[in-house]
Structures are given as structure tokens and as C-alpha cells.
Design an enzyme around this catalytic site. Structure first.
Site, PDB file in Angstrom:
ATOM      1  N   ASP A 486       2.141  -4.897  -0.080  1.00 34.82           N
ATOM      2  CA  ASP A 486       2.291  -3.578  -0.687  1.00 34.82           C
ATOM      3  C   ASP A 486       0.931  -2.869  -0.561  1.00 34.82           C
ATOM      4  O   ASP A 486      -0.092  -3.514  -0.319  1.00 34.82           O
ATOM      5  CB  ASP A 486       2.691  -3.766  -2.160  1.00 34.82           C
ATOM      6  CG  ASP A 486       2.699  -2.467  -2.921  1.00 34.82           C
ATOM      7  OD1 ASP A 486       3.190  -1.473  -2.362  1.00 34.82           O
ATOM      8  OD2 ASP A 486       2.212  -2.450  -4.058  1.00 34.82           O
ATOM      9  N   ASP A 685       2.268  -6.338  -6.463  1.00 36.46           N
ATOM     10  CA  ASP A 685       1.859  -6.384  -7.873  1.00 36.46           C
ATOM     11  C   ASP A 685       2.780  -5.622  -8.803  1.00 36.46           C
ATOM     12  O   ASP A 685       2.583  -5.645 -10.016  1.00 36.46           O
ATOM     13  CB  ASP A 685       0.435  -5.837  -8.026  1.00 36.46           C
ATOM     14  CG  ASP A 685       0.396  -4.310  -7.899  1.00 36.46           C
ATOM     15  OD1 ASP A 685       1.226  -3.766  -7.143  1.00 36.46           O
ATOM     16  OD2 ASP A 685      -0.450  -3.684  -8.559  1.00 36.46           O
TER      17      ASP A 685
END
Length: 798
Positions: A486, A685
Site C-alpha cells: 500500500d 496498515d
């Protein structure tokens, strides 16, 4: 996410879970009874704290006025008074906390609420979660007592067996009876745990090391007892020097050597919990709590509740996870993150329990206590990983099962072969060789090969800020060839930071920033916060704005120092008829580099623009280079716009870019890569990363992210630093290599030892293996495997 104030997209939000804990939930410890501790204080019966009689929290019970430290404790008491007034019995297990679960070190699926032995392998069960108050392993203490009390008897029996013929005046029959008397306590008392576990293995149809040891010792001792008590039952071929040969010394020495091996193994195994105990020891024992009346008091950590205000003085450890209310300082977080550089903390910043405060003084508000703290969760993850089983271990367990059955068959064949075909005294040779086969083939080294490596590796990983949730993740990590990451919060900081201010001709940059920040003080948008933070960092004098107005999705406007100021996107400028042509090219360039751009208008004319961006973490470029050097392909998948994604990817040298992806797109990407035959790790996350983390071969969560992400991943990087992936990969490689070394050693040892013990070399060399030598070799093999595993604790992983 569309800005409510500034009208710009900025990554994806990181929705950290906010758990609201009841007052003292899970942290009140019971006092024996309520009552007066002194005329000026009373005892809270729920948590045991000393409280003032002036406390507003009190309740009537049986005519007594009972006081509490908080409303939470009072509510618990009112719900069930007898629970807190009744005396609490002491736990019979010293050092074992209430509700302790005992598990097998080699078979973590074996769980019970009391000590005992594993029905599968016979090993003593250990507490699942070590405690700093925990005393020495009771099995280690028991085996030590049995070993040292019977070792003198074993030595005397050994000397009698070796040199008894040279002792004058000692008849052969009397010598046999003397050896029986001396060896009986060794075999029947010191060796009792071996027989007990051997019978247990038969009862559970799970042959293991104790099956072989129990059979071997029982055969040698039983044969010798019969030869001593009823020598007439034996033919002349069994007689040596006028008596039937006895092997009490073999049985006694086997028991003593096996006990010695267990002592060495248990002491080495105790070192594997050192990582957890070291983590537990990081937390301070007390906290300095600020009372509502302005006073301060030192309280035990178990008495700290969510919402309490705590003072952290210079050089002290932060007691629990919390948020800074007052003060500035630098915290050394290296004990949890592995990063040596202290981190600056000021009002509003989060702090982690057990980190070390520098020279400043802080007042924090407790946000997470007890098992909810980062430290407690790390300890739980390490303990869970240490008890999990690697695929390689499952293979070793299956091999060990069939190996024991094969050894029993070989021992039976050895007995019959030597008894029927061997030289005289053939049956004496038969018994000795069969016992040697049973003893030397003991698969304890095989059973220890992988769990010892896993336990040491998880502790080593925790020291380096890498938390493995299970053994399978450790074993699989080394195979990863593709890493999907990400962007926001993983490659970047995850929060916007000021990049630059571009004034028009005749406008001062500092004045442009001061006017914009003064207006943005009324906004809670992250982009506005970045602008205000930069102005304060530069020491600019901000003033209060008047007539503040927010236009949803396009920006804000108001008056600063009597002048009309507007900050927003192109739509707001068009609405205000402000010409932005002079800065359009500059704005496009900044957007192409991943920045969010806001125009600033002053009294209806363009004054300049401000650029805010999510900065790349300082450690990310180095991490990407190192991962590429390891042969990994890096793929970015982000919800940000494709232009921003490509800008960051180009800056970092990322191989493949996917922008504007939704959570379902991320999991689809992971599945596509896996279908192409790639071994995929996913690092993220946020909550939106959780499905892909769960679907990847290995999910890697940033420790700075959400609880949901961490619970979906198999690996957590405490610091949220991608360099941890490199450390995890190298640790995985070192651990699997260590397991293979242990397994190869155990297999080769048994492959060579069993034929020698069976007498295969006798026709060529006249060499036979004594059961005593076999027992010594068996013990040393286990100790060697354990020692090799402990080397992982010193592994260099970057």
C-alpha cells in the site's frame, strides 16, 4: 476522500479502532476484605487501592459505608458484593497466574488448565504465557533432585560391574544382590517418570522417545532381576564367571544419563522464554498518577485505569500507552522498535508503554492499559508464535511416529537374530543389543529439531521489531518473490506534511503562509493542520480569523487582519472570479509529483499557492533498494489517484503500479499474482488492506496502523518500517536452515546409530555398542540440537 474544507483527495483514511474501556477493566485485583487501613484511609475492595474517606464513590453494604477509587470499581462491587468481600484462596501453583493455560512445547494443540505431561510426546506441559514471578520449571527441579540423589548409587553400581571381579571376598551371587539393591532406587524412583510416560504413550497409541527408553530400561533391569532372583531358570550359555550375567549398571547408567540429558535440555529450553520475560521486564512496576486535587501518588501498574493522568519524569519509563497532555521530550523507543534515534513527543502525540523518557517531563493520559497495550500485544504475539507448529515440524512428527514403530521392529529382530544365530552367550548379546537399539534410536532430537528453532527465532524477531504470528509465517517468508505494498502509511508517513509555498510576484512567502495558516486554524482538515503546523514551526505570528466559512468540497474563506482570504481548489477560485492562470503550470507540476495544491486569494486577487504532500518515509528508499537486491518484485496498490501513485513509484523505483484501487481490487490483485505462480506478500496498515493481508501467502502489517490490519496479518513490523521485511526474510532463511540442520543431524545420527547398536559391524570389526554408550550418545544428540537452535539468537539479520 473528498476534502470537506479544501476540496482535495488525500490518500485513504486510517481508521484506528477506538476501544472504550470501562474504568479499570481487567486491571482491578481483589483485596481480601474491605475495611479501614488507618483512620485517614480505607481499602477499595475491588482493586485493593488505598482511598480517602472523602472519595465521592461509596456504597452501603451490611451497615458499612464502603469507599471506592472510581465509579467503575463501585459499579462492580454493587453488582456482586460477596465476590469482593469473600477471602480469596491462594493459588496452589506458585508463580502461575489465575487462569493459566498449560501447553506442550512440541504440540501446542495439547492444552489444559493444570500442569501435567503431553499425551502425545510425554514432555511436561509449560505455562502458555511466562511470568516474571514464575519460579523455576518444576520438572527441571524434580529431575535435578532425582539425578543428584541417585548419581552416587549409579557410580557405585558401575564400579561394581566393571571391577567387582577384582574385589576379594565378594561372592558372585552377593555381588548381583548388591547391584540390585543399589540400582533399584535409581531405576524405580529416579526412572519412574520415564516408565510413566512410556505407559502413557502406549495408552494413547502415540509411540515416542519414552516408549523406547521405558522399554530399554525395563528390559535391562527386568532381565537382571530375574537372573539374580532365579538364576536356575537360565541355561549355562547365560553364565559368565560362575554367575548369570546381569546388567543393572546399564539400566542405572541409562536412567542417570537420560536425566542428565533432560536437565541440559530443560535448562536450554528455559532460555527460549527469555525473550518474552525480557519484554515483560521492560514495563515499569509503578506509575505516578495525578489526582484531581492537584496531588500526586505512586500506584502499581495494575491500578492504572484508562483516562488517568500520569506524570513521566526525566529518565523514567512510560508506564502505559497514552497521549501526551503537557510537556515536550524525546522518547527512546528502541526496546520495542529497534530504532536507536529518540523520537520527539509533544502535546497530542501518542506514546508507547515501556519506552524510555529523555530529559523532558511529560503528563500523559492513559489510553490503553493491561493487555490492551502495545507491549502486552507484542508479548502475546511472541508467545503465540513460539507455540505454533511449522509445516516442517508436522512432517517430522509423522516421521517420528513411524520411526518409533520401525525401531521396535528392529529391536525385536535384533533380539531374535542374536539369540538364535549369534555367538555364545547369544541371548546375553541379544538382550544387550536390543536394549542398545531402543536407547540410541530415541527420537527426542528429532522432536526437538524444529520447535526449538521456532522458539528462538520468534524471540530474535521480537528483538528486531518483527513479530511473527505463527511458525508457518517464519517458514514461508523466505519463499516470497513478490511484495505488494500500500502507499499511504506504508511507503509514506500516512499524514500530510507541508511541501512548499509559491507566492505571486510582489507577495512575500512568509506572509502568504501566515495569512493562510491564520485562516486554517478554524479548520480540522489534515491539509489545514499541515499548513498551520508549518507556520508554527517557522515561528510566524498567527491571528484569529473572522467570518470563517467552509464551502464543502472546495475550500474555506474568512477575514484575517481585516483582509479577505480564501484557500481552496480551482472551483473556489472560479466562484470568487479569481484568475489562477499565472500559477496553473506550477500547480500541475506539483500535482504530478503527488502533492495536493491549494490556491490562496487575497482581497479577490491570486496571492499564491500552497502544496501539501504525504512524504515518503525516510527509510523507504533504502528498504526498496535492499528488497530489489534480494530479488523481490515490488508492486504498489493504492487508493490514491494514478498520477500520485506513479509519481511515488517513479521516485522509489517500484516495478508495477496500480492506482485508485478499492479493497476488493487489492485482494483480486493478490489472487491474480498467486495464480501466475508467484509467492506473494502483502504489506499494508489500514482497514482497507485487511482482506489482501489475509489473502496473501504472507500478510505484513505496519505496527503503526490499525488493529484490524494487524489481526489479519501473519507478520507485524512494530515500527512500520519496510526494512523490517528484509530482517524478517533473513530471519526466515536462517531459521529454516537451522531447522534443516537439526533434522539432518537427528536423522543421520539415528541412521548411523541404529545399525551399530544392532551389531551390524560385529562380523567385520568385533565392535558392539554398550547400552551405556548408546544412552550417552542419545542425550548428547538432544543437547546438540538445542545448542544449534540457540545459535539463532545471535543471527545477523540486518
Amino acid at each position: 476522500m473528498t476534502s470537506a474544507n479544501h476540496g482535495h483527495e488525500h490518500g485513504h483514511a486510517h481508521d484506528h479502532d477506538k476501544h472504550t474501556h470501562g474504568h479499570g477493566a481487567g486491571h482491578c485485583c481483589s483485596a481480601p476484605v474491605a475495611g479501614k487501613s488507618s483512620p485517614a484511609s480505607t481499602i477499595d475492595p475491588v482493586c485493593g487501592m488505598t482511598v480517602s474517606p472523602d472519595s465521592p464513590h461509596h456504597a452501603q453494604h451490611a451497615g458499612d459505608d464502603i469507599h471506592f477509587c472510581s465509579a467503575g470499581c463501585r459499579a462492580k462491587f454493587v453488582a456482586d458484593p460477596e465476590k469482593y468481600l469473600a477471602p480469596k484462596p491462594r493459588s496452589p501453583e506458585v508463580g502461575a497466574p489465575d487462569g493459566a493455560v498449560y501447553v506442550c512445547p512440541m504440540h501446542p494443540d495439547v492444552r489444559q488448565d493444570h500442569p501435567g505431561t503431553c499425551p502425545t510426546c510425554g514432555m511436561a506441559l509449560e505455562p502458555e504465557m511466562p511470568s516474571l514471578d514464575e519460579q523455576e520449571n518444576p520438572e527441571l527441579r524434580d529431575f535435578r533432585r532425582r539425578f543428584w540423589w541417585t548419581l552416587p548409587l549409579t557410580l557405585v553400581v558401575f564400579v561394581l560391574a566393571m571391577f567387582g571381579d577384582r574385589l576379594p571376598g565378594l561372592p558372585h551371587a552377593a555381588r548381583s544382590w548388591l547391584e540390585l539393591a543399589l540400582s533399584a532406587p535409581v531405576v524405580l524412583w529416579a526412572g519412574f517418570p520415564f516408565f510413566e510416560r512410556g505407559l502413557q504413550s502406549v495408552r494413547h497409541r502415540s509411540p515416542n522417545m519414552w516408549t523406547l527408553i521405558g522399554l530399554g530400561v525395563a528390559a535391562a533391569f527386568g532381565y537382571s532381576v530375574v537372573a539374580t532372583v532365579a538364576p536356575g531358570l537360565f541355561p549355562d550359555s547365560f553364565r559368565e564367571h560362575g554367575r548369570v550375567g546381569v546388567y543393572f549398571e546399564a539400566a542405572a547408567v541409562i536412567v542417570s544419563l537420560t536425566l542428565l540429558g533432560q536437565l541440559l535440555e530443560l535448562r536450554a529450553r528455559a532460555q527460549t522464554s527469555a525473550a518474552i520475560k525480557a519484554l515483560l521486564g521492560l514495563a515499569p512496576k509503578t506509575a505516578r498518577r495525578l489526582r484531581d486535587d492537584g496531588g500526586e501518588e505512586d500506584v502499581e501498574l495494575s491500578h492504572v485505569h484508562v483516562g488517568d493522568r500520569l506524570r513521566v519524569r526525566p529518565g523514567e519509563k512510560v508506564p502505559v500507552d497514552g497521549v501526551v497532555l503537557e510537556g515536550r521530550s524525546h522518547l527512546d523507543e528502541s526496546m520495542l522498535t529497534g530504532e536507536p534515534v529518540p523520537v520527539a513527543k509533544a502535546a497530542g502525540d501518542e506514546v508507547i508503554g515501556a519506552t524510555l523518557n529523555g530529559s523532558g517531563s511529560l503528563v500523559i493520559r492513559a489510553a490503553k492499559v493491561g493487555s490492551a497495550t502495545v507491549l502486552a500485544q507484542i508479548v502475546q504475539l511472541v508467545a503465540q508464535a513460539q507455540r505454533s507448529r511449522a509445516p516442517m515440524q508436522r512432517m517430522a512428527d509423522r516421521v517420528a511416529f513411524w520411526f518409533v514403530l520401525a525401531v521396535l521392529a528392529v529391536a525385536a529382530a535384533t533380539l531374535l537374530g542374536w539369540g538364535l544365530l549369534g555367538p555364545e552367550p547369544s541371548w546375553t548379546y541379544a538382550v544387550l543389543n536390543a536394549v542398545s537399539v531402543l536407547i540410541i534410536a530415541c527420537p527426542c532430537a528429532l522432536g526437538l529439531a524444529t520447535p526449538m528453532s521456532i522458539m528462538v527465532a520468534t524471540g530474535r524477531g521480537a528483538q528486531a521489531g518483527v513479530l511473527f504470528r505463527d511458525a508457518e509465517a517464519i517458514e514461508n517468508f523466505r519463499r516470497i518473490d513478490t511484495l505488494v505494498v500500500d502507499k499511504t502509511g506504508t511507503l509514506t508517513e500516512g499524514r500530510p506534511a507541508f511541501r512548499e509555498a509559491v507566492p505571486v510576484a510582489g507577495m512575500d512567502e512568509a506572509e502568504l503562509l501566515r495569512l493562510a495558516a491564520s485562516l486554517d486554524q478554524g479548520s480540522e482538515h489534515p491539509l489545514a493542520e499541515a499548513i498551520v503546523a508549518e507556520a508554527r514551526r517557522r515561528g510566524l505570528a498567527l491571528v484569529a480569523a473572522e467570518d470563517f466559512e467552509s464551502s464543502t468540497g472546495i475550500g474555506v474563506r474568512g477575514r484575517v487582519d481585516g483582509r479577505r482570504v480564501a484557500i481552496g481548489n480551482t472551483a473556489l477560485m472560479q466562484e470568487l472570479a479569481v484568475d489562477v492562470a499565472d500559477l496553473t503550470d506550477r500547480a500541475d507540476t506539483l500535482r504530478a509529483r503527488g502533492a495536493s495544491v491549494m490556491y490562496v486569494a487575497l482581497d479577490g486577487r491570486l496571492a499564491g499557492l500552497l502544496a501539501v504532500a504525504d512524504p515518503v518515509k525516510a527509510s523507504t528508499p533504502e528498504a526498496i533498494r535492499a528488497l530489489h537486491a534480494e530479488g523481490l518484485r515490488i508492486v504498489m496498490a493504492t487508493g490514491d489517484g494514478i498520477a500520485t501513485a506513479r509519481s511515488v513509484a517513479q521516485e522509489l523505483g517500484i516495478d508495477e503500479v496500480h492506482g485508485e484501487v478499492r479493497p476488493q481490487d487489492k485482494i483480486a490483485l493478490v489472487q491474480r499474482l498467486k495464480a501466475e505462480g508467484r509467492r506473494v506478500a502483502m504489506a499494508g496498515d489500514g482497514i482497507n488492506d485487511a482482506p489482501a493481508l489475509a489473502g496473501a501467502d504472507v500478510g505484513i502489517a505496519m505496527g503503526t496502523g490499525t488493529d484490524v490490519a494487524m489481526s489479519s496479518a501473519q507478520v507485524t513490523l512494530v515500527k512500520g518500517d519496510l526494512r523490517g521485511i528484509l530482517r524478517a526474510r533473513r530471519l526466515s532463511q536462517a531459521t529454516v536452515a537451522n531447522m534443516k540442520q537439526n533434522l539432518v543431524f537427528a536423522f543421520i545420527y539415528n541412521a548411523l546409530g541404529v545399525p551399530v547398536a544392532a551389531g551390524l559391524l560385529y562380523p567385520f570389526t568385533g565392535l558392539l555398542l554398550s547400552p551405556m554408550i548408546a544412552a550417552l550418545a542419545m542425550s548428547l544428540s538432544s543437547v546438540s540440537v538445542v545448542s544449534n537452535a540457540l545459535r539463532l539468537g545471535r543471527a545477523r539479520i540486518g
